[in-house]
Design a protein around this motif. Structure first.
Motif, PDB file in Angstrom:
ATOM      1  N   PHE A   6      -7.412  19.817  -0.982  1.00 12.29           N
ATOM      2  CA  PHE A   6      -6.253  19.064  -1.449  1.00 12.29           C
ATOM      3  C   PHE A   6      -6.649  17.644  -1.824  1.00 12.29           C
ATOM      4  N   GLY A   7      -5.991  17.109  -2.875  1.00 13.90           N
ATOM      5  CA  GLY A   7      -6.294  15.752  -3.299  1.00 13.90           C
ATOM      6  C   GLY A   7      -5.076  14.881  -3.517  1.00 13.90           C
ATOM      7  N   PHE A   8      -3.869  15.438  -3.368  1.00 11.17           N
ATOM      8  CA  PHE A   8      -2.606  14.720  -3.561  1.00 11.17           C
ATOM      9  C   PHE A   8      -2.404  14.248  -4.993  1.00 11.17           C
ATOM     10  N   GLY A   9      -3.085  14.883  -5.942  1.00  6.79           N
ATOM     11  CA  GLY A   9      -2.849  14.631  -7.348  1.00  6.79           C
ATOM     12  C   GLY A   9      -2.007  15.743  -7.952  1.00  6.79           C
ATOM     13  N   GLY A  31     -10.424   6.732   2.636  1.00  3.23           N
ATOM     14  CA  GLY A  31      -9.974   5.410   3.061  1.00  3.23           C
ATOM     15  C   GLY A  31      -9.865   4.401   1.946  1.00  3.23           C
ATOM     16  N   ALA A  32     -10.005   4.831   0.683  1.00  5.80           N
ATOM     17  CA  ALA A  32      -9.969   3.875  -0.425  1.00  5.80           C
ATOM     18  C   ALA A  32      -9.195   4.418  -1.620  1.00  5.80           C
ATOM     19  N   GLU A  33      -8.242   5.308  -1.369  1.00  2.00           N
ATOM     20  CA  GLU A  33      -7.361   5.756  -2.444  1.00  2.00           C
ATOM     21  C   GLU A  33      -6.493   4.577  -2.879  1.00  2.00           C
ATOM     22  N   GLU A  34      -5.970   4.659  -4.085  1.00  2.00           N
ATOM     23  CA  GLU A  34      -5.076   3.598  -4.537  1.00  2.00           C
ATOM     24  C   GLU A  34      -3.771   3.644  -3.755  1.00  2.00           C
ATOM     25  N   PRO A  35      -3.098   2.504  -3.583  1.00  2.00           N
ATOM     26  CA  PRO A  35      -1.873   2.460  -2.777  1.00  2.00           C
ATOM     27  C   PRO A  35      -0.816   3.471  -3.216  1.00  2.00           C
ATOM     28  N   GLU A  36      -0.738   3.757  -4.508  1.00  2.00           N
ATOM     29  CA  GLU A  36       0.264   4.722  -4.981  1.00  2.00           C
ATOM     30  C   GLU A  36       0.021   6.109  -4.403  1.00  2.00           C
ATOM     31  N   THR A  37      -1.246   6.463  -4.221  1.00  2.00           N
ATOM     32  CA  THR A  37      -1.553   7.767  -3.631  1.00  2.00           C
ATOM     33  C   THR A  37      -1.141   7.816  -2.170  1.00  2.00           C
ATOM     34  N   TYR A  38      -1.419   6.743  -1.428  1.00  2.00           N
ATOM     35  CA  TYR A  38      -1.002   6.726  -0.018  1.00  2.00           C
ATOM     36  C   TYR A  38       0.523   6.728   0.087  1.00  2.00           C
ATOM     37  N   GLY A  39       1.186   6.126  -0.881  1.00  2.00           N
ATOM     38  CA  GLY A  39       2.646   6.197  -0.907  1.00  2.00           C
ATOM     39  C   GLY A  39       3.127   7.612  -1.124  1.00  2.00           C
ATOM     40  N   TYR A  40       2.443   8.341  -1.987  1.00  2.00           N
ATOM     41  CA  TYR A  40       2.831   9.737  -2.232  1.00  2.00           C
ATOM     42  C   TYR A  40       2.544  10.605  -1.010  1.00  2.00           C
ATOM     43  N   ILE A  41       1.457  10.311  -0.310  1.00  2.00           N
ATOM     44  CA  ILE A  41       1.148  11.053   0.916  1.00  2.00           C
ATOM     45  C   ILE A  41       2.291  10.898   1.923  1.00  2.00           C
ATOM     46  N   ASP A  42       2.783   9.677   2.080  1.00  2.00           N
ATOM     47  CA  ASP A  42       3.906   9.437   2.995  1.00  2.00           C
ATOM     48  C   ASP A  42       5.150  10.199   2.560  1.00  2.00           C
ATOM     49  N   TYR A  43       5.336  10.330   1.258  1.00  2.00           N
ATOM     50  CA  TYR A  43       6.482  11.068   0.722  1.00  2.00           C
ATOM     51  C   TYR A  43       6.318  12.573   0.918  1.00  2.00           C
ATOM     52  N   TYR A  44       5.120  13.068   0.764  1.00  2.00           N
ATOM     53  CA  TYR A  44       4.865  14.515   0.724  1.00  2.00           C
ATOM     54  C   TYR A  44       4.766  15.154   2.112  1.00  2.00           C
ATOM     55  N   LEU A  45       4.131  14.471   3.045  1.00  2.00           N
ATOM     56  CA  LEU A  45       3.801  15.090   4.331  1.00  2.00           C
ATOM     57  C   LEU A  45       4.997  15.511   5.188  1.00  2.00           C
ATOM     58  N   PRO A  46       6.112  14.802   5.178  1.00  2.00           N
ATOM     59  CA  PRO A  46       7.214  15.228   6.050  1.00  2.00           C
ATOM     60  C   PRO A  46       7.687  16.663   5.808  1.00  2.00           C
ATOM     61  N   ARG A 147       8.550  14.903  -6.662  1.00  2.00           N
ATOM     62  CA  ARG A 147       8.081  13.810  -7.519  1.00  2.00           C
ATOM     63  C   ARG A 147       6.697  14.136  -8.046  1.00  2.00           C
ATOM     64  N   VAL A 148       6.439  13.758  -9.267  1.00  2.00           N
ATOM     65  CA  VAL A 148       5.108  13.960  -9.841  1.00  2.00           C
ATOM     66  C   VAL A 148       4.182  12.884  -9.267  1.00  2.00           C
ATOM     67  N   PRO A 149       3.076  13.290  -8.652  1.00  2.00           N
ATOM     68  CA  PRO A 149       2.183  12.298  -8.037  1.00  2.00           C
ATOM     69  C   PRO A 149       1.399  11.504  -9.065  1.00  2.00           C
ATOM     70  N   PRO A 150       0.945  10.309  -8.688  1.00  2.00           N
ATOM     71  CA  PRO A 150       0.070   9.536  -9.579  1.00  2.00           C
ATOM     72  C   PRO A 150      -1.316  10.154  -9.583  1.00  2.00           C
ATOM     73  N   LYS A 151      -2.146   9.709 -10.499  1.00  2.00           N
ATOM     74  CA  LYS A 151      -3.531  10.172 -10.515  1.00  2.00           C
ATOM     75  C   LYS A 151      -4.221   9.703  -9.240  1.00  2.00           C
ATOM     76  N   SER A 152      -4.855  10.620  -8.555  1.00  2.00           N
ATOM     77  CA  SER A 152      -5.515  10.259  -7.299  1.00  2.00           C
ATOM     78  C   SER A 152      -6.977   9.903  -7.545  1.00  2.00           C
TER      79      SER A 152
END
Length: 234
Positions: A6-9, A31-46, A147-152
């Motif tokens: 998985f890559g969250f893209g 540990g160095a993904e762009e902030p938008e990806t970490y934001g999507y992770i927070d949205y997706y995981l619940p 939501r469509v994720p940003p490029k990871s």
């Protein structure tokens, strides 16, 4: 065992929607993904189960810190040691063999399909097999109500195009200047070719990529870029 790397893209999220429920999704976080990806992770995981792995490479769990402090230069595109050390080895170390591993490569990137069998793993590419393009992946995600994720990808990834660097400079100047600092390490040790600057013909440094006299790709206005990317903000 069945796994999805998985890559969250876009490709990963779409692939998860068409795979059976008994497939385990696994993500190695550098540990160095762009902030938008970490934001999507927070949205997706619940509402979606994904196993998050933390790599450790020679004592480093953050890929940027590893290349800045340990290696002393950016990763080279030709060798892709960054992917190997912080993604591939971590995932293969977690997954139990024999296993079927699903990888999210869209049909319009089918040239990237290279490995089908390796060390007890059987790799499959359902998006390619079903001829699902990136556009099709987006449709799958939207049809699922997601939501469509940003490029990871890591913020200092050497595979980024010029527009991506410009976008990073505009939206996250502190990360942009960290990438510049990593690139400049190559100058200090006189390493050639430079790890991040072999992206555009002729080769440009990251700071040269922001030259207002250069041709900016259409669709974006960076009139306020200079104010947002001052070196003193690092």
């Amino acid at each position: 065992m069945k796994y999805q790397t998985f890559g969250f893209g876009v490709n990963s999220v779409a692939l998860a929607e068409i795979l059976p429920s008994d497939v385990e999704r696994v993500f190695s976080d550098p540990g160095a993904e762009e902030p938008e990806t970490y934001g999507y992770i927070d949205y997706y995981l619940p509402n979606h189960k994904v196993k998050i792995l933390t790599p450790e490479v020679e004592g480093y769990t953050n890929i940027y810190e590893y290349y800045y402090n340990k290696v002393g230069c950016p990763p080279f595109r030709a060798y892709r040691s960054c992917t190997d050390k912080f993604k591939v080895r971590v995932l293969e170390g977690y997954m139990k063999t024999p296993a079927k591993v699903y990888i999210g490569i869209a049909y319009d990137e089918r040239h990237r399909v290279k490995i089908h069998e390796k060390g007890g793993f059987t790799y499959e590419y359902p998006l390619v097999d079903e001829k699902i393009t990136r556009k099709g992946c987006i449709e799958i995600i939207e049809d699922a109500g997601l939501r469509v994720p940003p490029k990871s990808g890591c913020f200092f990834c050497p595979f980024q195009h010029r527009l991506s660097w410009q976008r990073l400079a505009r939206n996250h100047p502190e990360l942009y200047w960290k990438a510049v600092a990593l690139e400049e390490l190559s100058d200090k040790i006189d390493l050639h070719p430079k790890g991040l600057r072999n992206l555009w013909p002729p080769p440009l440094t990251l700071t040269e990529a922001l030259n207002p006299e250069e041709d900016w790709e259409c669709g974006f206005c960076f009139t306020s870029l200079d104010k947002q990317t001052k070196r003193t903000e690092q």
